[in-house]
Design an enzyme around this catalytic site. Structure first.
Site, PDB file in Angstrom:
ATOM      1  N   TYR A  20       0.816  -1.214   0.000  1.00 29.46           N
ATOM      2  CA  TYR A  20       0.000   0.000   0.000  1.00 29.46           C
ATOM      3  C   TYR A  20       0.852   1.266   0.000  1.00 29.46           C
ATOM      4  O   TYR A  20       0.452   2.290  -0.582  1.00 29.46           O
ATOM      5  CB  TYR A  20      -1.007  -0.026   1.149  1.00 29.46           C
ATOM      6  CG  TYR A  20      -2.202  -0.862   0.798  1.00 29.46           C
ATOM      7  CD1 TYR A  20      -3.237  -0.347   0.030  1.00 29.46           C
ATOM      8  CD2 TYR A  20      -2.276  -2.204   1.173  1.00 29.46           C
ATOM      9  CE1 TYR A  20      -4.324  -1.120  -0.345  1.00 29.46           C
ATOM     10  CE2 TYR A  20      -3.356  -2.994   0.805  1.00 29.46           C
ATOM     11  CZ  TYR A  20      -4.380  -2.443   0.046  1.00 29.46           C
ATOM     12  OH  TYR A  20      -5.445  -3.225  -0.336  1.00 29.46           O
ATOM     13  N   CYS A  26      -7.540   2.640  12.570  1.00 29.42           N
ATOM     14  CA  CYS A  26      -6.807   2.001  13.666  1.00 29.42           C
ATOM     15  C   CYS A  26      -7.416   0.645  13.988  1.00 29.42           C
ATOM     16  O   CYS A  26      -8.643   0.522  14.139  1.00 29.42           O
ATOM     17  CB  CYS A  26      -6.813   2.891  14.905  1.00 29.42           C
ATOM     18  SG  CYS A  26      -5.934   2.166  16.307  1.00 29.42           S
ATOM     19  N   ARG A  63       1.644   1.842  -3.578  1.00 35.06           N
ATOM     20  CA  ARG A  63       0.489   2.375  -4.290  1.00 35.06           C
ATOM     21  C   ARG A  63       0.247   3.844  -3.953  1.00 35.06           C
ATOM     22  O   ARG A  63      -0.078   4.654  -4.833  1.00 35.06           O
ATOM     23  CB  ARG A  63      -0.759   1.541  -3.966  1.00 35.06           C
ATOM     24  CG  ARG A  63      -0.661   0.101  -4.435  1.00 35.06           C
ATOM     25  CD  ARG A  63      -1.916  -0.685  -4.132  1.00 35.06           C
ATOM     26  NE  ARG A  63      -3.018  -0.297  -4.996  1.00 35.06           N
ATOM     27  CZ  ARG A  63      -4.227  -0.864  -4.959  1.00 35.06           C
ATOM     28  NH1 ARG A  63      -4.462  -1.858  -4.102  1.00 35.06           N
ATOM     29  NH2 ARG A  63      -5.173  -0.462  -5.772  1.00 35.06           N
ATOM     30  N   ASP A  84      -8.242   5.774  -5.426  1.00 37.80           N
ATOM     31  CA  ASP A  84      -7.094   6.610  -5.767  1.00 37.80           C
ATOM     32  C   ASP A  84      -7.287   8.100  -5.507  1.00 37.80           C
ATOM     33  O   ASP A  84      -6.341   8.884  -5.617  1.00 37.80           O
ATOM     34  CB  ASP A  84      -6.694   6.392  -7.226  1.00 37.80           C
ATOM     35  CG  ASP A  84      -7.858   6.577  -8.202  1.00 37.80           C
ATOM     36  OD1 ASP A  84      -8.665   7.511  -8.016  1.00 37.80           O
ATOM     37  OD2 ASP A  84      -7.954   5.785  -9.165  1.00 37.80           O
ATOM     38  N   ASN A 119     -17.152   2.891 -21.908  1.00 34.52           N
ATOM     39  CA  ASN A 119     -16.134   1.900 -21.598  1.00 34.52           C
ATOM     40  C   ASN A 119     -15.363   1.544 -22.874  1.00 34.52           C
ATOM     41  O   ASN A 119     -15.854   1.773 -23.984  1.00 34.52           O
ATOM     42  CB  ASN A 119     -16.771   0.635 -21.011  1.00 34.52           C
ATOM     43  CG  ASN A 119     -15.807  -0.153 -20.144  1.00 34.52           C
ATOM     44  OD1 ASN A 119     -14.815   0.366 -19.648  1.00 34.52           O
ATOM     45  ND2 ASN A 119     -16.088  -1.431 -19.973  1.00 34.52           N
ATOM     46  N   HIS A 151     -15.232   1.719  -1.831  1.00 31.64           N
ATOM     47  CA  HIS A 151     -14.139   0.830  -1.422  1.00 31.64           C
ATOM     48  C   HIS A 151     -13.102   1.536  -0.573  1.00 31.64           C
ATOM     49  O   HIS A 151     -12.034   0.992  -0.318  1.00 31.64           O
ATOM     50  CB  HIS A 151     -13.477   0.200  -2.653  1.00 31.64           C
ATOM     51  CG  HIS A 151     -14.348  -0.790  -3.351  1.00 31.64           C
ATOM     52  ND1 HIS A 151     -14.152  -1.178  -4.663  1.00 31.64           N
ATOM     53  CD2 HIS A 151     -15.425  -1.491  -2.919  1.00 31.64           C
ATOM     54  CE1 HIS A 151     -15.080  -2.059  -5.008  1.00 31.64           C
ATOM     55  NE2 HIS A 151     -15.860  -2.259  -3.971  1.00 31.64           N
ATOM     56  N   CYS A 160      -8.506   1.257  18.159  1.00 29.55           N
ATOM     57  CA  CYS A 160      -9.602   2.154  18.557  1.00 29.55           C
ATOM     58  C   CYS A 160     -10.593   2.411  17.436  1.00 29.55           C
ATOM     59  O   CYS A 160     -11.659   2.980  17.669  1.00 29.55           O
ATOM     60  CB  CYS A 160      -9.041   3.473  19.094  1.00 29.55           C
ATOM     61  SG  CYS A 160      -8.339   4.574  17.818  1.00 29.55           S
ATOM     62  N   GLU A 185     -14.804  -1.360 -23.914  1.00 37.70           N
ATOM     63  CA  GLU A 185     -15.385  -2.561 -24.509  1.00 37.70           C
ATOM     64  C   GLU A 185     -16.747  -2.841 -23.889  1.00 37.70           C
ATOM     65  O   GLU A 185     -17.108  -2.256 -22.872  1.00 37.70           O
ATOM     66  CB  GLU A 185     -14.458  -3.762 -24.300  1.00 37.70           C
ATOM     67  CG  GLU A 185     -14.148  -4.039 -22.837  1.00 37.70           C
ATOM     68  CD  GLU A 185     -13.073  -5.096 -22.667  1.00 37.70           C
ATOM     69  OE1 GLU A 185     -12.496  -5.522 -23.677  1.00 37.70           O
ATOM     70  OE2 GLU A 185     -12.827  -5.489 -21.519  1.00 37.70           O
TER      71      GLU A 185
END
Length: 305
Positions: A98, A162, A101, A139, A271, A154, A165, A273
């Site tokens: 992460y 945390c 990223r 992102d 899109n 997401h 907590c 496709e």
């Protein structure tokens, strides 16, 4: 429409849409139109527009997806690392992934599709019309572009939670902690840093110091019911829905637009496709989102500013 209690699952077949049909949703099977003039007439009349976005909208900004052929970080794919079990077993490795990223995203910028959405929202808000973005992306490029009404189903790469907590906080530090500086290289030959837990990101709430985790929805986890409740409200309110850069195979988001279409609301797909849901929609515009979306959302001649 009930979305609560669903988990973030990646489904690569038509079964989810078929299941929706079996539960009584009316699925339109007419061939979708690619007539931009017709879409623009619908757009001009819409008062509440919901825009559902996926990885495809960020791909043109150079954001890696870690999916499909070649979608590896070192020798792992996202589904190997983005799980509670992986974090429990090796929090250092997951944080390296992460951290990589996060650092990549700090160098990325919104593309014309993100900007078109943000500018449309700003413009229509002055006309008493609304635009809400429901994104599967973590992102924050929509936020960077200026989108205000944003539901991140997401989570976000730039929020932490945390494990002790439960505090959720925005975090844009680079690196997120000193021990991760220079770590996270994606090369398959890279050796894990094996950072001790006490040196990984820690909670800064008074007296806590618990281990932080990325505030993202991992495979097998339940989506935030409060966010889903907001999504449900927006989808019931919208009179036009756009599906932008999503494969329509990631659940529960893959259900959103077909459910909107089932109640007779126009849905337009943008899109590169066709997808498993394409035939359920009124419009389909094939090509890069950064090319097809800006003219679709540009000021219509009937608009009064």
């Amino acid at each position: 429409m009930c979305l609560l209690g669903l988990t973030a699952q990646r489904v690569v077949s038509h079964r989810g849409l078929q299941a929706a049909a079996s539960k009584g949703f009316r699925l339109e099977m007419a061939r979708p139109s690619s007539n931009m003039a017709d879409f623009r007439e619908v757009f001009a009349k819409a008062k509440h527009i919901a825009i559902i976005t996926g990885a495809g909208v960020s791909a043109e900004s150079g954001v890696p997806t870690f999916r499909g052929a070649g979608g590896f970080w070192r020798k792992w794919q996202a589904q190997d690392l983005a799980t509670p079990r992986a974090f429990a077993q090796n929090p250092s490795r997951v944080w390296e992934f992460y951290h990589y990223r996060r650092e990549v995203m700090l160098s990325k910028h919104p593309n014309p599709a993100h900007i078109a959405i943000a500018e449309c929202e700003k413009r229509l808000s002055k006309q008493g019309r609304s635009v809400v973005v429901i994104t599967q992306n973590i992102d924050e490029l929509h936020r960077k572009a200026g989108t205000k009404q944003l539901l991140e189903i997401h989570g976000s790469l730039f929020k932490t939670r945390c494990t002790s907590c439960g505090n959720i906080a925005a975090n844009y530090k680079s690196p997120i902690c000193p021990a991760l500086a220079g770590k996270g290289a994606p090369d398959p030959e890279t050796v894990d840093a094996a950072i001790p837990v006490e040196e990984l990101p820690q909670c800064e709430e008074d007296g806590c110091r618990g281990l932080l985790r990325p505030h993202v929805v991992w495979f097998g986890e339940t989506l935030d019911p409060f966010v889903l409740a907001e999504v449900e409200k927006e989808l019931e309110l919208c009179d036009l829905c756009l599906v932008v850069g999503t494969s329509s195979v990631v659940y529960p988001a893959a259900m959103f637009a077909p459910q909107v279409s089932a109640r007779g609301v126009p849905v337009a797909e943008f899109n590169t496709e066709a997808t498993p849901a394409t035939e359920r929609f009124r419009f389909h515009f094939q090509g890069p989102c950064g090319t097809t979306l800006p003219p679709a959302l540009a000021r219509h001649q009937s608009e009064i500013i």
